[in-house]
Design an enzyme around this catalytic site. Structure first.
Site, PDB file in Angstrom:
ATOM      1  N   HIS A 201      43.892  40.381  34.959  1.00 49.87           N
ATOM      2  CA  HIS A 201      44.841  39.367  34.463  1.00 49.87           C
ATOM      3  C   HIS A 201      46.203  39.951  34.096  1.00 49.87           C
ATOM      4  CE1 HIS A 201      42.105  36.054  34.610  1.00 49.87           C
ATOM      5  NE2 HIS A 201      41.199  36.763  33.961  1.00 49.87           N
TER       6      HIS A 201
ATOM      7  N   GLU B 174      44.788  38.886  28.541  1.00 52.43           N
ATOM      8  CA  GLU B 174      44.595  37.520  29.030  1.00 52.43           C
ATOM      9  C   GLU B 174      45.055  36.593  27.916  1.00 52.43           C
ATOM     10  OE1 GLU B 174      40.612  36.819  30.376  1.00 52.43           O
ATOM     11  OE2 GLU B 174      41.047  34.826  31.156  1.00 52.43           O
TER      12      GLU B 174
HETATM   13 ZN   LIG Z   1      37.583  37.840  34.670  1.00 53.29          ZN
END
Ligand SMILES: [Zn+2]
Ligand SMILES: *[C@@H]1O[C@H](CO)[C@@H](O)[C@H](O)[C@H]1NC(C)=O
Ligand SMILES: *[C@@H]1O[C@H](CO)[C@@H](O)[C@H](O)[C@H]1NC(C)=O
Ligand SMILES: *[C@@H]1O[C@H](CO)[C@@H](O)[C@H](O)[C@H]1NC(C)=O
Length: 527
Positions: A389, A364
């Site tokens: 992500h 992320e």
């Molecule tokens: Zn999350």
């Protein structure tokens, strides 16, 4: 993605230069001009081949779907011509713009399958938490020194504690108050990141994360009251169902819940309650497939605590095989403790010959070469089932190949990425806060390559988001661009069942159920 595009651009220019040089040499050398124009039929075929690689590129559309697709393309062209263009605007300001869109209206009606990446403490809109939950009897509030609040339900005034010296009964407080509506608004502000001027409110990622962690603490006093938790989970499923979602995989830390007299329930109580609420919900809504839980622990814990959590999760999966899907670590990845740091804990199942599927948040970030960045490859080495992500994935050719080969889907959460403000434009953190334009999201690469991918919302209540339609809009209109079509939507929705943690027979049943909803959607909208 920035690097990739730039790299591509350079190579392209270099190639073009060489070609021109070659052409020049040919012209000089052999006299008669050669016909350098590409063969139009070959061009068409190449164009088609490339499009066929994108998500949904190989989906065969029925006649009715082709019709809807044409209509959808018209809507999208109008959408792309809008100024301001909603995916280029911060979601807090784009939301009302999106709601005026015909594409969005269609996405709301579309059966979207399952939501595979949502955290339990942000499942339900803050409106309901304030307007419903804080109005229940026996709700106490205290105001902390940092201008935040805490809540607790109790049948007598709670004792002072380290962060809270003086508790007041909300009912009494509201009765004394001139303007309870604006008070309620301020309470909502404590529970969400939504604000009118996001660029000023969150000058850096750090500020957004800090506010996020605070909102989590404020909400927990409400949600972990045992009777509230039941209603909360039910309400969460209603919000998803209303947006044509039929399945949920919820990430949850299985918080301990409390009763009015202070009695505390353990994690098993949470699991059982979750199971009961789901059963009730499915009984009331037979077109809802079900729910499962991914057990999470915070990455701020020590390795030995995470080891204990892994062992506990293995046991709970054994005891609740229908409910528990697996395990994940949460908390800001750049806080230092990456997956490799926890390797002794994460290798426990393999060492003991036991099974615990992982669903790791990884990558992320867009800071290449950092520990967070390495999480992507580590997640795959630890056999993660999906990647939460995977923002950094397009920067990692090997990890990308592995994830594709092993069918490890990426959980793309566009709105979360925008709000948490990755400097998508490649500028240093803190310089430009508006990430902002989702057309630059690196997942565009994954979408155009047909990478295994699902769409989710991560922390919907923090963003004033509900369901998946907003995130689908961002992925479809912003990230996917004009070439994403009805086939893309169909594959994305089906992916959410295909890449779920459901056992094969339930996956088949789920896909069949979804297909029926889809066919109905096409027949009612395809003219
Ligand atoms: Zn999350
Ligand atoms: C609060 O929510 C509960 C359960 O969801 C519902 O039964 C009740 O009517 C709501 N109360 C108010 C005041 O909205
Ligand atoms: C939280 O609520 C309190 C009490 O109404 C209010 O004074 C404070 O400004 C709110 N905090 C935020 C961050 O909105
Ligand atoms: C991952 O899977 C491989 C192949 O099945 C296995 O050998 C290895 O032990 C697994 N690793 C972990 C950490 O579970």
């Amino acid at each position: 993605m920035v690097t990739l595009v730039r790299g591509g651009g350079l190579t392209c220019r270099a190639l073009l230069f060489l070609l021109l040089l070659l052409l020049l040499l040919l012209l000089l050398g052999s006299g008669p001009a050669c016909d350098a124009a590409p063969d139009p039929s070959q061009r068409d075929s190449l164009m088609r081949q490339e499009t066929s690689r994108q998500i949904g590129g190989r989906v065969k559309l029925t006649a009715a779907e082709v019709k809807l697709d044409a209509r959808l393309r018209g809507m999208k062209e109008r959408e792309m011509a809008r100024t301001p263009f909603p995916p280029a605007v911060h979601f807090f300001r784009a939301k009302p713009l999106i709601e005026k869109s015909a594409v969005f209206a269609l996405l709301q009606k579309m059966p979207k399958g399952g939501a595979l990446h949502i955290h339990s403490s942000t499942l339900v809109g803050v409106d309901w938490l304030v307007r419903n939950v804080t109005y229940r009897p026996n709700c106490y509030i205290c105001f902390t020194r940092d201008r935040s609040v805490r809540f607790v339900f109790s049948h007598r005034r709670p004792f002072p504690r380290w962060d809270c010296f003086y508790w007041r009964l909300l009912e009494t407080l509201r009765a004394e108050m001139g303007d309870p509506a604006s008070f309620d608004n301020s309470l909502m502000q404590n529970l969400t990141l939504v604000t009118e001027d996001p660029d000023a409110a969150f000058p850096s990622q750090d500020v957004a994360w800090e506010k996020f962690e605070k909102a989590f603490v404020v909400a927990s006093g409400l949600i972990t009251h045992a009777p509230v938790l039941r209603d909360y989970l039910y309400r969460g499923l209603e919000e998803l169902h209303r947006d044509n979602i039929m399945y949920l995989e919820l990430r949850s830390g299985l918080a301990r819940t409390y009763e009015l007299d202070g009695r505390v329930h353990d994690k098993v109580w949470y699991l059982r309650t979750f199971q009961e609420v789901t059963q009730q919900f499915v009984e009331d809504h037979p077109d809802f497939l079900g729910t499962r839980i991914i057990i999470t622990v915070h990455r701020a814990l020590s390795v030995s605590r995470v080891k204990a959590a892994v062992m506990e999760a293995i046991q709970m999966q054994k005891d609740f095989p229908d409910v528990v899907a697996g395990f994940d670590l949460v908390g800001r990845e750049d806080s230092g403790r990456n997956l490799w740091y926890f390797r002794d804990a994460l290798l426990l199942p393999a060492h003991l010959g036991l099974v615990l599927p992982y669903f790791f948040h990884a990558g992320e970030t867009d800071e290449e070469g950092t520990d967070v960045d390495e999480n992507i490859l580590d997640a795959l080495l630890f056999n993660t089932t999906r990647i939460g992500h995977g923002y950094a994935l397009p920067h990692h050719p090997l990890a990308k190949e592995l994830s594709r080969m092993d069918n490890v889907a990426v959980e793309l959460c566009p709105i979360s990425n925008q709000v948490f403000n990755f400097h998508i434009l490649g500028l240093p953190p803190g310089v430009l806060k508006l990430v902002s334009d989702l057309r630059n999201h690196p997942a565009a690469v994954l979408m155009s390559e047909g990478h295994p991918l699902v769409i989710s919302s991560d922390d919907p209540s923090l963003f004033g988001n509900a369901g998946l339609s907003y995130d689908f809009y961002q992925a479809f209109v912003g990230i996917g661009g004009l070439k994403a079509n009805l086939g893309t939507l169909k594959e994305l929705a089906a992916n959410s069942i295909k890449y779920s943690s459901l056992p094969p027979h339930l996956k088949d049943a789920g896909l069949e159920m979804w297909q029926k909803k889809w066919d109905l959607f096409i027949s009612t909208n395809g003219h």
